[in-house]
Design a protein around this motif. Structure first.
Motif, PDB file in Angstrom:
ATOM      1  N   UNK A  60       0.825  -1.196   0.000  1.00 19.71           N
ATOM      2  CA  UNK A  60       0.000   0.000   0.000  1.00 19.71           C
ATOM      3  C   UNK A  60       0.866   1.256   0.000  1.00 19.71           C
ATOM      4  N   UNK A  61       0.305   2.355  -0.515  1.00 21.16           N
ATOM      5  CA  UNK A  61       0.952   3.660  -0.427  1.00 21.16           C
ATOM      6  C   UNK A  61       0.544   4.295   0.902  1.00 21.16           C
ATOM      7  N   UNK A  62       1.531   4.562   1.748  1.00 17.59           N
ATOM      8  CA  UNK A  62       1.238   5.063   3.088  1.00 17.59           C
ATOM      9  C   UNK A  62       1.807   6.443   3.367  1.00 17.59           C
ATOM     10  N   UNK A  63       2.494   7.037   2.399  1.00 15.09           N
ATOM     11  CA  UNK A  63       3.151   8.318   2.673  1.00 15.09           C
ATOM     12  C   UNK A  63       2.221   9.518   2.501  1.00 15.09           C
ATOM     13  N   UNK A  64       1.021   9.296   1.932  1.00 13.62           N
ATOM     14  CA  UNK A  64       0.056  10.392   1.799  1.00 13.62           C
ATOM     15  C   UNK A  64       0.420  11.432   0.765  1.00 13.62           C
ATOM     16  N   UNK A  93      -1.489  -2.278   9.626  1.00 13.20           N
ATOM     17  CA  UNK A  93      -1.068  -1.974  10.991  1.00 13.20           C
ATOM     18  C   UNK A  93      -0.176  -0.738  11.005  1.00 13.20           C
ATOM     19  N   UNK A  94       0.713  -0.615  10.032  1.00 16.50           N
ATOM     20  CA  UNK A  94       1.591   0.556   9.957  1.00 16.50           C
ATOM     21  C   UNK A  94       0.778   1.824   9.734  1.00 16.50           C
ATOM     22  N   UNK A  95      -0.255   1.740   8.891  1.00 14.74           N
ATOM     23  CA  UNK A  95      -1.095   2.913   8.631  1.00 14.74           C
ATOM     24  C   UNK A  95      -1.844   3.337   9.888  1.00 14.74           C
ATOM     25  N   UNK A  96      -2.293   2.375  10.669  1.00 17.14           N
ATOM     26  CA  UNK A  96      -3.042   2.701  11.878  1.00 17.14           C
ATOM     27  C   UNK A  96      -2.148   3.362  12.922  1.00 17.14           C
ATOM     28  N   UNK A  97      -0.876   2.997  12.933  1.00 18.30           N
ATOM     29  CA  UNK A  97       0.051   3.514  13.940  1.00 18.30           C
ATOM     30  C   UNK A  97       0.835   4.733  13.471  1.00 18.30           C
ATOM     31  N   UNK A  98       0.715   5.072  12.182  1.00 25.17           N
ATOM     32  CA  UNK A  98       1.520   6.163  11.639  1.00 25.17           C
ATOM     33  C   UNK A  98       0.827   7.501  11.831  1.00 25.17           C
TER      34      UNK A  98
END
Length: 297
Positions: free
Chosen positions: A67-71, A252-257
């Motif tokens: 997934x792309x998580x950097x926004x 999980x990384x997205x929820x904690x980021x």
């Protein structure tokens, strides 16, 4: 673009309280439409209430990410919202026993200029583009069949394993928990674009296998009914299992980021299953193998 749209569709689908099958069928319509029309051509066309939107290219994902998580990608535009809610509207007509009225779907689009009459016009355009081919098997329907096939083994093995490893409360129905976690994993995988590469039946089989391995240390060979019903061997599912591992890790990384908005809507829609995934001690293949050895002993 697709990642944000699918997450937004998940949110609107949850607000309308529709069946899981409706969401996955709507995604089949969405992907078929974009494949036929092309996202660049669709976004470049002028339409009522919006200007042409550039489809900005995104960089390649790292090999350990799904997934792309950097926004850093562009916000969701009104054109995509109208397309997304129209797909959900048509899917609801196919799946739901009693679907909400068209006005509720138009309001759920969150576009002030999108009325009920415009939704009905968009529906006709979507149906023409899909050539009225509306009945597609989805990963959700396959998963329901696979969980049902594995129910006897899960009901027999899971309580003993749970009692030893304290994963769930003793009164929890393991078959129901399996179905909930599988649906959560499937919805999470739907957000990732690479999930489109896998057949719905294969993705569903992998989601069931992933859940049984992580929660009850049951391998594919331990549940021969799954091999018989699905037709897949464990080797067929290896690439999909690796993909699911990356998806769940990214969720999980997205929820904690702090750089993202705090996770994806599937975490809220399937909150109980999401909590079970994060609390389970079996997060890796190594942990699953060790738990299985301990259980067998």
């Amino acid at each position: 673009m697709r990642q944000d749209l699918v997450d937004w569709m998940s949110c609107q689908h949850g607000m309308l309280e529709l069946a899981d099958e409706t969401f996955h069928l709507a995604l089949r319509y969405l992907d078929a439409f974009l494949l036929r029309r092309g996202p660049e051509n669709f976004l470049a066309r002028n339409g009522a209430g919006s200007e042409p939107v550039p489809a900005l290219p995104l960089g390649a994902l790292p090999c350990d990410r799904a997934l792309y998580l950097d926004g850093s990608h562009q916000p969701l535009c009104n054109k995509l919202k109208r397309l997304g809610i129209t797909c959900v509207f048509v899917a609801a007509k196919v799946v739901e026993v009693c679907a909400p009225p068209a006005g509720e779907f138009a309001h759920a689009a969150e576009v002030s200029t999108f009325s009920r009459s415009q939704l009905l016009l968009a529906e006709r355009a979507l149906l023409r583009e899909l050539e009225y081919d509306l009945y597609h098997p989805t990963c959700s329907s396959f998963a329901a069949a696979y969980v049902s096939a594995a129910a006897a083994t899960v009901a027999k093995e899971a309580p003993v394993f749970n009692k030893k490893h304290m994963i769930y409360e003793t009164e929890t129905d393991p078959v129901r928990q399996t179905a909930e976690v599988v649906e959560y994993v499937l919805e999470a995988s739907a957000v990732a674009r690479d999930g489109v590469a896998f057949a719905p039946s294969r993705l569903a089989a992998a989601a069931v296998g992933w859940t049984l391995a992580r929660f009850f240390a049951l391998t594919w060979a331990d549940v021969p009914e799954l091999r018989k019903v699905s037709g897949y061997a464990e080797t067929d599912l290896a690439p999909v299992l690796s993909f699911l591992d990356k998806v769940v890790a990214d969720f999980r990384a997205a929820k904690n980021s702090r750089r993202t908005r705090g996770g994806f809507f599937a975490d809220e829609k399937h909150a109980r299953a999401a909590r079970a995934v994060w609390q389970s001690p079996l997060h890796s293949a190594h942990a699953t193998a060790q738990a299985r050895i301990s259980y067998d002993q």
